[in-house]
Design a protein around this motif. Sequence first.
Motif, mmCIF file in Angstrom:
data_model
loop_
_atom_site.group_PDB
_atom_site.id
_atom_site.type_symbol
_atom_site.label_atom_id
_atom_site.label_comp_id
_atom_site.label_asym_id
_atom_site.label_seq_id
_atom_site.Cartn_x
_atom_site.Cartn_y
_atom_site.Cartn_z
ATOM 1 N N ASP A 185 0.508 -0.975 0.149
ATOM 2 C CA ASP A 185 0.308 0.053 0.169
ATOM 3 C C ASP A 185 0.694 1.106 0.331
ATOM 4 O O ASP A 185 0.563 1.986 -0.375
ATOM 5 C CB ASP A 185 -1.034 -0.352 1.424
ATOM 6 N N GLU A 186 2.364 1.494 -0.300
ATOM 7 C CA GLU A 186 2.702 2.981 0.707
ATOM 8 C C GLU A 186 3.734 2.495 -0.618
ATOM 9 O O GLU A 186 4.827 3.012 -1.154
ATOM 10 C CB GLU A 186 3.413 1.915 2.062
ATOM 11 N N GLY A 187 3.952 1.528 -1.749
ATOM 12 C CA GLY A 187 4.562 1.698 -3.373
ATOM 13 C C GLY A 187 5.686 0.613 -3.081
ATOM 14 O O GLY A 187 6.454 1.078 -4.356
ATOM 15 N N LYS A 188 5.975 -0.248 -1.912
ATOM 16 C CA LYS A 188 7.160 -0.658 -1.865
ATOM 17 C C LYS A 188 7.253 -1.732 -2.679
ATOM 18 O O LYS A 188 6.280 -2.573 -2.572
ATOM 19 C CB LYS A 188 7.114 -0.735 -0.525
ATOM 20 N N GLN A 189 8.480 -2.046 -2.449
ATOM 21 C CA GLN A 189 8.031 -4.110 -3.534
ATOM 22 C C GLN A 189 7.922 -5.241 -2.440
ATOM 23 O O GLN A 189 8.687 -4.962 -1.011
ATOM 24 C CB GLN A 189 10.165 -3.971 -4.248
ATOM 25 N N VAL A 190 7.299 -5.631 -2.623
ATOM 26 C CA VAL A 190 6.965 -7.177 -1.875
ATOM 27 C C VAL A 190 7.903 -7.848 -2.464
ATOM 28 O O VAL A 190 8.173 -8.481 -1.557
ATOM 29 C CB VAL A 190 5.197 -7.491 -1.585
ATOM 30 N N ARG A 191 7.961 -8.391 -3.618
ATOM 31 C CA ARG A 191 8.046 -9.447 -4.718
ATOM 32 C C ARG A 191 7.613 -9.785 -6.073
ATOM 33 O O ARG A 191 6.929 -8.721 -6.690
ATOM 34 C CB ARG A 191 7.336 -11.178 -3.716
ATOM 35 N N PRO A 192 8.475 -10.900 -6.499
ATOM 36 C CA PRO A 192 8.111 -10.557 -7.872
ATOM 37 C C PRO A 192 7.480 -11.042 -8.442
ATOM 38 O O PRO A 192 6.573 -12.242 -7.392
ATOM 39 C CB PRO A 192 9.803 -11.456 -8.266
ATOM 40 N N LEU A 193 7.171 -10.660 -9.530
ATOM 41 C CA LEU A 193 5.178 -10.795 -10.007
ATOM 42 C C LEU A 193 5.269 -11.550 -11.688
ATOM 43 O O LEU A 193 5.061 -12.696 -11.398
ATOM 44 C CB LEU A 193 4.541 -9.067 -10.246
ATOM 45 N N GLU A 194 5.996 -10.947 -12.099
ATOM 46 C CA GLU A 194 6.732 -11.762 -13.931
ATOM 47 C C GLU A 194 7.554 -11.260 -14.443
ATOM 48 O O GLU A 194 8.031 -10.063 -14.238
ATOM 49 C CB GLU A 194 4.855 -11.304 -14.357
ATOM 50 N N THR A 195 8.071 -12.140 -14.529
ATOM 51 C CA THR A 195 9.497 -11.912 -15.833
ATOM 52 C C THR A 195 8.888 -12.176 -17.478
ATOM 53 O O THR A 195 8.008 -13.124 -17.682
ATOM 54 C CB THR A 195 11.536 -12.355 -15.570
ATOM 55 N N GLU A 196 8.744 -10.816 -18.154
ATOM 56 C CA GLU A 196 9.011 -11.650 -19.917
ATOM 57 C C GLU A 196 10.234 -10.813 -20.423
ATOM 58 O O GLU A 196 10.972 -10.049 -20.123
ATOM 59 C CB GLU A 196 8.126 -10.965 -20.196
ATOM 60 N N THR A 197 10.465 -12.101 -21.532
ATOM 61 C CA THR A 197 12.139 -10.980 -22.561
ATOM 62 C C THR A 197 11.085 -11.392 -23.931
ATOM 63 O O THR A 197 10.504 -12.312 -24.191
ATOM 64 C CB THR A 197 13.034 -12.202 -22.095
ATOM 65 N N GLY A 198 12.020 -11.021 -24.866
ATOM 66 C CA GLY A 198 11.584 -11.482 -26.203
ATOM 67 C C GLY A 198 11.773 -10.268 -27.349
ATOM 68 O O GLY A 198 13.025 -10.340 -26.962
ATOM 69 N N TYR A 199 11.600 -10.510 -28.575
ATOM 70 C CA TYR A 199 12.026 -9.718 -29.446
ATOM 71 C C TYR A 199 10.596 -8.954 -30.409
ATOM 72 O O TYR A 199 9.505 -10.034 -30.709
ATOM 73 C CB TYR A 199 12.767 -11.142 -30.263
ATOM 74 N N TRP A 200 10.599 -7.573 -30.880
ATOM 75 C CA TRP A 200 9.991 -6.914 -31.601
ATOM 76 C C TRP A 200 10.620 -6.996 -32.783
ATOM 77 O O TRP A 200 11.747 -6.338 -33.246
ATOM 78 C CB TRP A 200 9.608 -5.951 -31.116
ATOM 79 N N ARG A 201 9.414 -7.324 -33.924
ATOM 80 C CA ARG A 201 10.133 -6.843 -35.604
ATOM 81 C C ARG A 201 9.492 -6.130 -36.047
ATOM 82 O O ARG A 201 7.859 -6.066 -35.395
ATOM 83 C CB ARG A 201 10.422 -8.297 -36.211
ATOM 84 N N ILE A 202 9.220 -5.525 -37.010
ATOM 85 C CA ILE A 202 7.780 -4.858 -38.030
ATOM 86 C C ILE A 202 8.310 -4.538 -39.490
ATOM 87 O O ILE A 202 9.578 -4.910 -39.538
ATOM 88 C CB ILE A 202 8.173 -3.093 -37.547
ATOM 89 N N ASP A 203 7.194 -4.729 -40.726
ATOM 90 C CA ASP A 203 7.974 -4.990 -41.727
ATOM 91 C C ASP A 203 7.133 -3.860 -42.290
ATOM 92 O O ASP A 203 7.031 -2.493 -41.646
ATOM 93 C CB ASP A 203 6.846 -5.999 -41.958
ATOM 94 N N LYS A 204 7.411 -3.354 -43.624
ATOM 95 C CA LYS A 204 7.161 -2.191 -44.326
ATOM 96 C C LYS A 204 5.934 -2.246 -44.879
ATOM 97 O O LYS A 204 5.720 -0.318 -44.316
ATOM 98 C CB LYS A 204 8.322 -2.216 -45.983
ATOM 99 N N ASP A 205 5.332 -2.486 -43.945
ATOM 100 C CA ASP A 205 3.391 -3.258 -43.854
ATOM 101 C C ASP A 205 2.607 -1.794 -42.489
ATOM 102 O O ASP A 205 2.089 -2.330 -42.753
ATOM 103 C CB ASP A 205 2.343 -3.660 -44.555
#
Length: 190
Positions: free
Chosen positions: A63-83
Motif C-alpha cells: 500500500d505504500e508502494g514498496k516492493q513485496v515480491r516478484p510478479l512476472e518476468t518477460e523477455t522477447g523480440y519485436w520486429r516490424i515490416d514495411k507495411d
Amino acid sequence: MIEIPSDLHPDLVPLAFLLGNWAGAGVSDFPGAEKCNFGQEVTFSHDGRDFLEYVSHTWVLDDEGKQVRPLETETGYWRIDKDRKVEVVMARDQGVIEIWYGELADQKPQIDLVTDAVARTAASGPYSGGKRLYGYVKSDLMWVGEKATPEVELRPYMSAHLKKVVTPEEVAEMARNLPDMPDDGIAFFK
C-alpha cells in the motif's frame, strides 16, 4: 522527443519510440489471481539487427508502494515490416511462450497486438491468449493487457504507466554535450 540512434536498423525506425529504459506502476486484476498494484521496469534495446530486444520485470507493491515480491518476468523480440505489421516472440517466467502479431497505428505511436500462438508448460496454469495495446503518450509509455483462459473470456488484466528512465551514463553524456553557459545560466534562456 523521440531519438533515433544512428545505428538503429532502418526497419526499426517506426518502433524507435519504444527504445530505452522505462519504469512505473500499474494494476493487475484477473479472476482467480491476486489483485494488486505492481511496479515495472521495461527495457527495449537494439544491437543493429532488425529486431528490438524486450525485457520486463514486474513486482507486487504494498500500500505504500514498496516492493513485496516478484510478479512476472518477460523477455522477447519485436520486429516490424514495411507495411507496419509488428511481430513479437515472448517468453514468460510462468512457463508461457507467445507469438504476437499486430500493427503500428497510422500517424501515432500506438501498437495493437494479439496472440497468434501460445505454448505452455504443465506448471504454467491456464492461459489461452491475449491482446495488448502499447502507446507513447506525452513522452510516457502506457500499455494495457487483456487475457483469456478456458474458464474466463478475454478481459483486461494488467495495465501500466511508465516513464523514461535516465541512466547515470546518459546524464554524463548530456553533461559532456552541454553548450557553454554563462556562470548564472540565465543568459541561456534569453
